[in-house]
Design a protein around this motif. Sequence first.
Motif, PDB file in Angstrom:
ATOM      1  N   ILE A  43      47.041  42.700  46.775  1.00 27.99           N
ATOM      2  CA  ILE A  43      47.170  41.312  46.607  1.00 27.99           C
ATOM      3  C   ILE A  43      47.883  40.582  47.639  1.00 27.99           C
ATOM      4  O   ILE A  43      47.673  39.611  47.984  1.00 27.99           O
ATOM      5  CB  ILE A  43      48.021  41.222  45.214  1.00 27.99           C
ATOM      6  CG1 ILE A  43      47.060  41.649  43.923  1.00 27.99           C
ATOM      7  CG2 ILE A  43      48.289  39.603  44.980  1.00 27.99           C
ATOM      8  CD1 ILE A  43      48.007  41.652  42.667  1.00 27.99           C
ATOM      9  N   GLN A  47      46.715  37.676  49.828  1.00 26.00           N
ATOM     10  CA  GLN A  47      47.441  36.586  50.178  1.00 26.00           C
ATOM     11  C   GLN A  47      47.500  36.155  51.827  1.00 26.00           C
ATOM     12  O   GLN A  47      47.815  35.109  52.113  1.00 26.00           O
ATOM     13  CB  GLN A  47      49.042  36.622  49.766  1.00 26.00           C
ATOM     14  CG  GLN A  47      49.022  36.373  48.089  1.00 26.00           C
ATOM     15  CD  GLN A  47      50.173  37.108  47.492  1.00 26.00           C
ATOM     16  OE1 GLN A  47      51.015  37.693  48.428  1.00 26.00           O
ATOM     17  NE2 GLN A  47      50.441  36.551  46.174  1.00 26.00           N
ATOM     18  N   ARG A  50      44.385  34.503  52.679  1.00 29.44           N
ATOM     19  CA  ARG A  50      44.572  32.914  52.405  1.00 29.44           C
ATOM     20  C   ARG A  50      45.335  31.890  53.148  1.00 29.44           C
ATOM     21  O   ARG A  50      44.969  31.126  53.410  1.00 29.44           O
ATOM     22  CB  ARG A  50      45.068  32.928  50.914  1.00 29.44           C
ATOM     23  CG  ARG A  50      43.897  33.271  49.713  1.00 29.44           C
ATOM     24  CD  ARG A  50      44.516  33.672  48.375  1.00 29.44           C
ATOM     25  NE  ARG A  50      45.744  33.162  47.978  1.00 29.44           N
ATOM     26  CZ  ARG A  50      46.533  33.333  46.844  1.00 29.44           C
ATOM     27  NH1 ARG A  50      45.850  34.343  46.239  1.00 29.44           N
ATOM     28  NH2 ARG A  50      47.524  32.509  46.557  1.00 29.44           N
ATOM     29  N   ASP A  77      50.001  33.803  40.867  1.00 30.53           N
ATOM     30  CA  ASP A  77      49.577  35.382  41.619  1.00 30.53           C
ATOM     31  C   ASP A  77      49.795  36.315  40.796  1.00 30.53           C
ATOM     32  O   ASP A  77      49.060  37.365  40.694  1.00 30.53           O
ATOM     33  CB  ASP A  77      49.907  35.346  42.992  1.00 30.53           C
ATOM     34  CG  ASP A  77      49.116  34.564  43.934  1.00 30.53           C
ATOM     35  OD1 ASP A  77      47.912  34.461  43.858  1.00 30.53           O
ATOM     36  OD2 ASP A  77      49.924  34.314  44.970  1.00 30.53           O
ATOM     37  N   CYS A  80      47.123  36.262  37.577  1.00 31.96           N
ATOM     38  CA  CYS A  80      45.740  36.271  37.894  1.00 31.96           C
ATOM     39  C   CYS A  80      45.204  37.722  38.371  1.00 31.96           C
ATOM     40  O   CYS A  80      45.924  38.641  38.679  1.00 31.96           O
ATOM     41  CB  CYS A  80      45.463  35.492  39.052  1.00 31.96           C
ATOM     42  SG  CYS A  80      45.682  33.671  38.578  1.00 31.96           S
ATOM     43  N   HIS A  82      42.635  39.366  40.998  1.00 39.34           N
ATOM     44  CA  HIS A  82      42.282  39.068  42.366  1.00 39.34           C
ATOM     45  C   HIS A  82      40.978  39.490  43.020  1.00 39.34           C
ATOM     46  O   HIS A  82      40.987  41.107  43.242  1.00 39.34           O
ATOM     47  CB  HIS A  82      43.399  39.196  43.387  1.00 39.34           C
ATOM     48  CG  HIS A  82      44.825  38.460  43.054  1.00 39.34           C
ATOM     49  ND1 HIS A  82      45.171  37.266  43.863  1.00 39.34           N
ATOM     50  CD2 HIS A  82      45.607  38.781  42.206  1.00 39.34           C
ATOM     51  CE1 HIS A  82      46.076  36.762  43.360  1.00 39.34           C
ATOM     52  NE2 HIS A  82      46.583  37.713  42.445  1.00 39.34           N
ATOM     53  N   THR A 101      38.478  36.456  49.087  1.00 34.75           N
ATOM     54  CA  THR A 101      38.885  36.530  47.900  1.00 34.75           C
ATOM     55  C   THR A 101      38.897  35.531  47.183  1.00 34.75           C
ATOM     56  O   THR A 101      38.613  34.277  47.449  1.00 34.75           O
ATOM     57  CB  THR A 101      40.597  36.798  48.304  1.00 34.75           C
ATOM     58  OG1 THR A 101      41.213  37.054  47.033  1.00 34.75           O
ATOM     59  CG2 THR A 101      41.117  35.881  49.095  1.00 34.75           C
ATOM     60  N   ARG A 103      40.516  33.861  42.936  1.00 33.05           N
ATOM     61  CA  ARG A 103      41.543  34.198  42.130  1.00 33.05           C
ATOM     62  C   ARG A 103      40.983  33.811  40.830  1.00 33.05           C
ATOM     63  O   ARG A 103      40.654  32.686  40.514  1.00 33.05           O
ATOM     64  CB  ARG A 103      42.888  33.395  42.374  1.00 33.05           C
ATOM     65  CG  ARG A 103      44.081  33.761  41.794  1.00 33.05           C
ATOM     66  CD  ARG A 103      45.252  33.317  42.261  1.00 33.05           C
ATOM     67  NE  ARG A 103      45.659  31.744  41.983  1.00 33.05           N
ATOM     68  CZ  ARG A 103      46.678  31.305  42.349  1.00 33.05           C
ATOM     69  NH1 ARG A 103      47.575  31.737  42.952  1.00 33.05           N
ATOM     70  NH2 ARG A 103      46.549  29.820  42.172  1.00 33.05           N
ATOM     71  N   ARG A 141      41.482  29.665  44.697  1.00 31.67           N
ATOM     72  CA  ARG A 141      41.922  30.108  45.893  1.00 31.67           C
ATOM     73  C   ARG A 141      40.842  30.667  46.429  1.00 31.67           C
ATOM     74  O   ARG A 141      40.950  31.735  47.176  1.00 31.67           O
ATOM     75  CB  ARG A 141      43.004  31.093  45.756  1.00 31.67           C
ATOM     76  CG  ARG A 141      44.391  30.304  45.359  1.00 31.67           C
ATOM     77  CD  ARG A 141      44.550  29.375  46.380  1.00 31.67           C
ATOM     78  NE  ARG A 141      46.199  29.317  46.548  1.00 31.67           N
ATOM     79  CZ  ARG A 141      46.890  28.394  45.859  1.00 31.67           C
ATOM     80  NH1 ARG A 141      46.026  27.584  45.199  1.00 31.67           N
ATOM     81  NH2 ARG A 141      48.089  28.116  45.933  1.00 31.67           N
TER      82      ARG A 141
END
Length: 288
Positions: A43, A47, A50, A77, A80, A82, A101, A103, A141
Amino acid sequence: MDALDYLQPGDRMGTAPASVPTDGVLGRIGSLETRIALTDSEIDAAQAVRYRVFVEEMQAQLPAEAMLRKRDFDKWDDICDHLLVLDRNIDGDPEDQIVATYRLLRQDVAMQHGGFYSDSEYLTEALVARHPDIRFMELGRSCVLPDYRSKRTVELLWQGNWAYALKHNIGVMFGCASFHGTDPAAHATALSFLYHNARATGDWAVSARPELAVDMNMLPAEEVSGRRALTALPPLVKGYLRLGAMIGDGAVVDHAFNTTDVLVVLPIASISDRYINYYGADAGRFAS
């Protein structure tokens, strides 16, 4: 380029049985595979992807801690799932292989934690309440690294979304999609086209929060060219429309992410039979 741009729409009202792959991998094409993140470190790596797309490429302005850590993260986050696309040809651990990715937030989880992310921009509570027998899932996202913005990558993202939706008996996918920049007038043709041709009505109607809403009806219907408008639509929005999605009433400017947002609502029952056949009614097309 959205993978859905490579297909043509067909008849709607498709249905699908709820069987899905059981080995954890939701899809494979060549060296690419899609699955749900399994660890906190994966995760964290998502991120970081992102951050590269939203901040370094699109000039989003995140909270100070996020900018310092070079991670796009928020409280959502933690609740959720991912969805990841990994390139297994990249040397290193799975964290080094993440190239795209999404979400995913299921309704049952959202309701246990105060609602959906989109509630901050749209009146989604009323939309959900009108459909008590349908399970909603929020998509958000979405991002793909520049070198992987190809048909294969986006096909796998959609394969992952589809398989996940079947697994969890989801009846509606929804979420914000974005135009780049914070000047809605720069997107007047596209927003007006969505207002006149794709606006959700009746039981599916949903509006932007009044204090945030920007009128999408900037140009009369007769002045909106379908071809020009479709060209102006972001590939993701265009792909949603080809699946059979509707658009909420009102755009919202997100200054932090440097975007103008619209809300996409996609009932599973509205998805074209052609797309269900393409991705597999049992989510199996790319799963082997």
